[in-house]
Write a protein that holds these residues in place. Structure first.
Motif, short mmCIF file in Angstrom:
data_model
loop_
_atom_site.label_atom_id
_atom_site.label_comp_id
_atom_site.label_asym_id
_atom_site.label_seq_id
_atom_site.Cartn_x
_atom_site.Cartn_y
_atom_site.Cartn_z
N LEU A 1 0.97 -1.12 -0.08
CA LEU A 1 -0.09 0.12 -0.26
C LEU A 1 0.78 0.72 0.21
O LEU A 1 0.63 2.16 -0.73
N TRP A 2 1.81 1.30 1.31
CA TRP A 2 2.89 2.70 0.51
C TRP A 2 3.67 2.67 -0.60
O TRP A 2 4.17 3.81 -0.98
N SER A 3 3.46 2.05 -1.27
CA SER A 3 4.79 2.02 -2.69
C SER A 3 3.74 2.24 -3.69
O SER A 3 4.22 3.04 -4.33
N VAL B 1 10.57 8.39 -8.56
CA VAL B 1 9.92 7.82 -7.21
C VAL B 1 11.21 7.33 -6.60
O VAL B 1 10.97 7.51 -6.02
N ALA B 2 11.96 6.39 -7.75
CA ALA B 2 13.45 5.70 -7.13
C ALA B 2 14.05 5.92 -6.23
O ALA B 2 14.14 5.91 -5.29
N LEU C 1 5.13 0.62 -14.30
CA LEU C 1 4.38 -0.21 -15.60
C LEU C 1 3.45 0.56 -16.11
O LEU C 1 2.78 0.36 -17.05
N PHE C 2 2.86 2.07 -15.19
CA PHE C 2 1.82 2.17 -15.56
C PHE C 2 2.30 3.63 -16.87
O PHE C 2 1.18 4.30 -17.31
N ALA D 1 9.15 -3.83 0.47
CA ALA D 1 8.37 -3.92 -0.69
C ALA D 1 8.03 -2.38 -0.88
O ALA D 1 8.08 -2.47 -1.53
N GLU D 2 8.19 -1.68 -0.25
CA GLU D 2 7.76 -0.31 -0.56
C GLU D 2 8.62 0.67 -0.55
O GLU D 2 8.45 1.19 -2.66
N VAL D 3 10.06 0.36 -0.98
CA VAL D 3 11.43 0.63 -2.53
C VAL D 3 11.02 0.43 -3.49
O VAL D 3 11.24 1.11 -4.29
N LEU D 4 10.50 -0.73 -3.31
CA LEU D 4 11.06 -2.18 -4.18
C LEU D 4 10.52 -1.71 -5.43
O LEU D 4 10.00 -1.80 -6.50
N LEU D 5 9.04 -1.58 -5.29
CA LEU D 5 7.53 -1.90 -5.86
C LEU D 5 6.80 -0.59 -6.21
O LEU D 5 6.84 -0.41 -7.28
#
Length: 307
Positions: free
Chosen positions: A27-29, A104-105, A266-267, A255-259
């Motif tokens: 969710l945070w990602s 964002v990264a 993707l979008f 997971a937040e940092v990677l996703l």
């Protein structure tokens, strides 16, 4: 209860804890994607609407969990809760602004330095011992940040990088304030931060002549982030963190940092530079190494989460 039944219940609890914390990270990602989809609103307008939704959501959740007014809980914590709440407002502001102006990264990786900043602040302010492995990880993280930002010399890139580091510092101050107040409950302080943000952003918008009425799209995205991305993520993290050791929490929070960069790629087709990939890999290695070297089977207060 038999030992077999007891062991099974513990395993189920641990499994649910893993799922809850990972779901919180997912969710945070989405924060980068959500802010990228905003069309016109600036940082203060986004934060105002997001804080209104977050505060209302947490008021309901805390009231249902404790049967007590969340403001009463926050006020009982005194000055540490106030400091924690104000620190989060600074973190939110820097986080939203940085995502608007730098990749964002880069922003999410810079946010991930918050645990190291918290370690240094805890050492200076609370006299908490910092392990040798953590000091090594901190120096590796500094080198990683230098690599990541070495290619960004424009005013926007510099401002965005400083804002992201400021957001990480805000998260670190929040964590240290909770330790200072010896509080294991973060939701009341986050609720207080939402109230502070509503007051401050309303004043800023008024003095800057910014409209308090947003388009349906921007308002919906901002309020949706308040409820689902920030609020629901915090609730899931709070529930899951009670059953997991610190090392697992740290690793799952990645997971937040990677996703985060994955969603915008993707979008929206946003790519990362080779400097970001190289520096980010070093930073993630530092975080993972520090988590594994300091594995202890006890929960800890969160040191980084959504902006």
């Amino acid at each position: 209860m038999s030992s077999t039944t007891y062991k099974s219940s513990r395993e189920i609890s641990h499994t649910l804890g893993l799922l809850f914390v990972f779901a919180a990270g997912v969710l945070w990602s989405t924060v980068g994607l959500g802010i990228r989809l905003i069309e016109e609103a600036n940082v203060w307008q986004i934060l105002l609407y997001r804080s209104v939704a977050l505060s209302a959501f947490l008021y309901l959740i805390i009231s249902l969990r404790s049967g007590e007014n969340p403001l009463t809980q926050a006020c009982r914590s005194g000055l540490p809760a106030i400091v924690a709440g104000l620190a989060l407002v600074a973190a939110y502001s820097g986080g939203i602004y940085s995502i608007q102006v730098i990749p964002v990264a880069n922003a999410l990786l810079l946010f991930a330095t918050a645990p190291f900043m918290a370690a240094i602040l805890g050492w200076v302010i609370l006299r908490e011992r910092v392990r040798a492995a953590t000091w090594i990880a901190i120096f590796v993280a500094i080198g990683a940040i230098a690599i990541m930002v070495s290619g960004g010399t424009s005013v926007g890139a510099i401002d965005g990088t400083l804002a992201a580091l400021g957001a990480a510092l805000g998260f670190a101050v929040f964590t240290v304030a909770l330790r200072w107040g010896k509080s294991g409950e973060m939701l009341p302080a986050v609720f207080l931060s939402g109230l502070f943000a509503i007051i401050l952003t309303s004043l800023i918008c008024t003095f800057q002549g910014l409209s308090l009425v947003l388009s349906a799209r921007d308002a919906g995205l901002s309020m949706g982030m308040g409820v689902f991305q920030v609020g629901a993520g915090l609730v899931l993290y709070t529930l899951g963190s009670r059953t997991l050791p610190a090392a697992e929490l740290t690793l799952l929070s990645l997971a937040e940092v990677l996703l985060g960069p994955f969603w915008v790629w993707l979008f929206l087709g946003e790519d990362s530079s080779y400097r970001t990939l190289l520096g980010g890999s070093l930073l993630l290695a530092a975080i993972i190494g520090n988590a594994l070297s300091g594995a202890r089977f006890k929960p800890h207060l969160p040191t980084d989460f959504e902006v």
